[in-house]
Design a protein around this motif. Structure first.
Motif, PDB file in Angstrom:
ATOM      1  N   ARG A  82      85.022   8.614   2.673  1.00 10.72           N
ATOM      2  CA  ARG A  82      86.289   9.306   2.503  1.00 10.72           C
ATOM      3  C   ARG A  82      86.495  10.287   3.665  1.00 10.72           C
ATOM      4  N   ILE A  83      87.770  10.591   3.900  1.00 10.58           N
ATOM      5  CA  ILE A  83      88.147  11.526   4.956  1.00 10.58           C
ATOM      6  C   ILE A  83      89.084  12.561   4.358  1.00 10.58           C
ATOM      7  N   ARG A  84      88.848  13.823   4.698  1.00  7.13           N
ATOM      8  CA  ARG A  84      89.804  14.870   4.359  1.00  7.13           C
ATOM      9  C   ARG A  84      90.368  15.461   5.636  1.00  7.13           C
ATOM     10  N   TRP A  85      91.592  15.976   5.538  1.00 12.34           N
ATOM     11  CA  TRP A  85      92.373  16.345   6.712  1.00 12.34           C
ATOM     12  C   TRP A  85      92.624  17.843   6.754  1.00 12.34           C
ATOM     13  N   PHE A  86      92.382  18.437   7.921  1.00 12.03           N
ATOM     14  CA  PHE A  86      92.634  19.852   8.147  1.00 12.03           C
ATOM     15  C   PHE A  86      93.520  19.995   9.384  1.00 12.03           C
ATOM     16  N   ALA A  87      93.831  21.220   9.784  1.00  9.20           N
ATOM     17  CA  ALA A  87      94.851  21.428  10.810  1.00  9.20           C
ATOM     18  C   ALA A  87      94.525  20.723  12.123  1.00  9.20           C
ATOM     19  N   ASP A  88      93.327  20.919  12.667  1.00  4.35           N
ATOM     20  CA  ASP A  88      93.026  20.305  13.958  1.00  4.35           C
ATOM     21  C   ASP A  88      91.731  19.504  13.937  1.00  4.35           C
ATOM     22  N   PHE A  89      91.274  19.145  12.745  1.00  2.00           N
ATOM     23  CA  PHE A  89      90.100  18.292  12.639  1.00  2.00           C
ATOM     24  C   PHE A  89      90.148  17.549  11.308  1.00  2.00           C
ATOM     25  N   ALA A  90      89.417  16.454  11.266  1.00  2.00           N
ATOM     26  CA  ALA A  90      89.241  15.706  10.026  1.00  2.00           C
ATOM     27  C   ALA A  90      87.773  15.792   9.625  1.00  2.00           C
ATOM     28  N   LYS A  91      87.494  15.596   8.355  1.00  2.00           N
ATOM     29  CA  LYS A  91      86.123  15.717   7.859  1.00  2.00           C
ATOM     30  C   LYS A  91      85.681  14.392   7.257  1.00  2.00           C
ATOM     31  N   LEU A  92      84.579  13.882   7.780  1.00  2.00           N
ATOM     32  CA  LEU A  92      84.005  12.614   7.331  1.00  2.00           C
ATOM     33  C   LEU A  92      83.024  12.895   6.193  1.00  2.00           C
ATOM     34  N   GLU A  93      83.198  12.174   5.078  1.00  2.00           N
ATOM     35  CA  GLU A  93      82.403  12.468   3.889  1.00  2.00           C
ATOM     36  C   GLU A  93      82.043  11.189   3.126  1.00  2.00           C
ATOM     37  N   ARG A  94      81.043  11.325   2.290  1.00  2.00           N
ATOM     38  CA  ARG A  94      80.685  10.329   1.267  1.00  2.00           C
ATOM     39  C   ARG A  94      80.510   8.918   1.838  1.00  2.00           C
ATOM     40  N   ILE A  95      79.839   8.823   2.983  1.00  2.00           N
ATOM     41  CA  ILE A  95      79.528   7.501   3.531  1.00  2.00           C
ATOM     42  C   ILE A  95      78.410   6.892   2.685  1.00  2.00           C
ATOM     43  N   VAL A  96      78.629   5.709   2.170  1.00  2.00           N
ATOM     44  CA  VAL A  96      77.608   5.106   1.311  1.00  2.00           C
ATOM     45  C   VAL A  96      77.712   3.593   1.343  1.00  2.00           C
ATOM     46  N   LEU A  97      76.545   2.955   1.327  1.00  2.00           N
ATOM     47  CA  LEU A  97      76.436   1.497   1.241  1.00  2.00           C
ATOM     48  C   LEU A  97      75.508   1.143   0.094  1.00  2.00           C
ATOM     49  N   LEU A  98      75.779   0.028  -0.551  1.00  2.00           N
ATOM     50  CA  LEU A  98      74.818  -0.504  -1.512  1.00  2.00           C
ATOM     51  C   LEU A  98      73.541  -0.907  -0.770  1.00  2.00           C
ATOM     52  N   PRO A  99      72.392  -0.869  -1.427  1.00  2.00           N
ATOM     53  CA  PRO A  99      71.128  -1.162  -0.744  1.00  2.00           C
ATOM     54  C   PRO A  99      71.118  -2.488   0.006  1.00  2.00           C
ATOM     55  N   CYS A 100      71.779  -3.496  -0.522  1.00  2.00           N
ATOM     56  CA  CYS A 100      71.753  -4.814   0.114  1.00  2.00           C
ATOM     57  C   CYS A 100      72.451  -4.854   1.456  1.00  2.00           C
ATOM     58  N   GLN A 101      73.231  -3.818   1.784  1.00  2.00           N
ATOM     59  CA  GLN A 101      73.998  -3.815   3.021  1.00  2.00           C
ATOM     60  C   GLN A 101      73.452  -2.856   4.081  1.00  2.00           C
ATOM     61  N   ARG A 102      72.420  -2.120   3.774  1.00  2.00           N
ATOM     62  CA  ARG A 102      71.893  -1.158   4.732  1.00  2.00           C
ATOM     63  C   ARG A 102      71.204  -1.873   5.884  1.00  2.00           C
ATOM     64  N   GLY A 103      71.507  -1.416   7.099  1.00  2.00           N
ATOM     65  CA  GLY A 103      70.966  -2.061   8.289  1.00  2.00           C
ATOM     66  C   GLY A 103      71.771  -3.249   8.779  1.00  2.00           C
ATOM     67  N   ARG A 104      72.883  -3.537   8.126  1.00  2.00           N
ATOM     68  CA  ARG A 104      73.743  -4.651   8.521  1.00  2.00           C
ATOM     69  C   ARG A 104      75.003  -4.124   9.204  1.00  2.00           C
ATOM     70  N   PRO A 105      75.769  -4.986   9.878  1.00  2.00           N
ATOM     71  CA  PRO A 105      76.907  -4.500  10.671  1.00  2.00           C
ATOM     72  C   PRO A 105      78.109  -4.033   9.875  1.00  2.00           C
ATOM     73  N   GLY A 106      78.076  -4.176   8.554  1.00  2.00           N
ATOM     74  CA  GLY A 106      79.209  -3.719   7.764  1.00  2.00           C
ATOM     75  C   GLY A 106      79.491  -2.246   7.952  1.00  2.00           C
ATOM     76  N   LEU A 107      78.443  -1.437   8.101  1.00  2.00           N
ATOM     77  CA  LEU A 107      78.647  -0.005   8.308  1.00  2.00           C
ATOM     78  C   LEU A 107      79.497   0.253   9.540  1.00  2.00           C
ATOM     79  N   ARG A 108      79.254  -0.492  10.607  1.00  2.00           N
ATOM     80  CA  ARG A 108      80.030  -0.282  11.836  1.00  2.00           C
ATOM     81  C   ARG A 108      81.485  -0.714  11.660  1.00  2.00           C
ATOM     82  N   VAL A 109      81.726  -1.749  10.871  1.00  2.00           N
ATOM     83  CA  VAL A 109      83.105  -2.146  10.569  1.00  2.00           C
ATOM     84  C   VAL A 109      83.803  -1.032   9.800  1.00  2.00           C
TER      85      VAL A 109
END
Length: 210
Positions: A82-109
């Motif tokens: 998720r992303i939250r928005w502020f005046a001159d920056f955005a905040k990256l949050e809650r990055i999560v993958l299911l265990p079966c996808q860790r280390g795979r290219p889906g994160l980069r997509v």
């Protein structure tokens, strides 16, 4: 954005997204309640179950004022952020993958798609609050730095550090005086005519409707 390269968003990554990854994965902005339920299920499976995070700390009151992205692998929901928005920056949050996808290219997509939207909205920097133990992982994933002079802090039983993420200037970054129809199109779909443009054709006079 499905199936298309996120050319600006990928510039934030330290490794390019393999072209074939866009055939196996889709990452899109959450627009429906059903998609949000999928986001919540993924976060519950990882943060509540794996990391034993209390419910009220994970679902912290910010979800309905944030932009969420959902990653799918061949149609199955497997990751989110998720992303939250502020005046001159955005905040990256809650990055999560299911265990079966860790280390795979889906994160980069997932990240490239999110960074593309951030850049298109005109932001050139983001902040992230990362678990300190994961700094080696994120420092090898995208262009970022630990913010100088900021001490570690704790919440939900983990130590955190603050990072700054560098976003390239988008050649089509949105401006305040864009075409008015462009500004009222659905979020993230600014290059496609929207339903309100079609509604303008209903008026055959110069009268203004309230």
């Amino acid at each position: 954005m499905t199936g298309a390269r996120n050319r600006i968003g990928e510039q934030v990554l330290l490794r390019p997204v393999p072209p074939e990854a866009y055939l196996s994965y889709t990452a899109e902005m959450v627009r429906t309640l059903d998609e949000y339920h999928q986001v919540s299920a993924i976060r519950a499976a990882v943060f509540l179950s794996e990391q034993d995070c209390p419910y009220e700390e994970e679902f912290d009151g910010n979800d309905l004022c944030a932009t969420h992205f959902l990653l799918k692998a061949k149609g199955r929901p497997v990751g989110t952020l998720r992303i939250r928005w502020f005046a001159d920056f955005a905040k990256l949050e809650r990055i999560v993958l299911l265990p079966c996808q860790r280390g795979r290219p889906g994160l980069r997509v997932l990240l490239a798609t999110a960074f593309e939207l951030v850049a298109r909205k005109g932001y050139e920097r983001m902040i992230g609050q990362i678990q300190a133990r994961l700094w080696p992982v994120w420092s090898r994933t995208f262009r970022c730095r630990l913010i100088d002079g900021r001490a570690p802090f704790w919440f939900s039983d983990y130590e955190y550090r603050e990072i700054e993420i560098f976003i390239p200037r988008h050649p089509k970054a949105l401006q305040m005086l864009e075409d008015p129809y462009l500004i009222i199109r659905p979020e993230g779909a600014w290059d496609e005519p929207g339903v309100l443009e079609a509604s303008a054709q209903r008026s055959n006079s110069g009268e203004q409707a309230a």
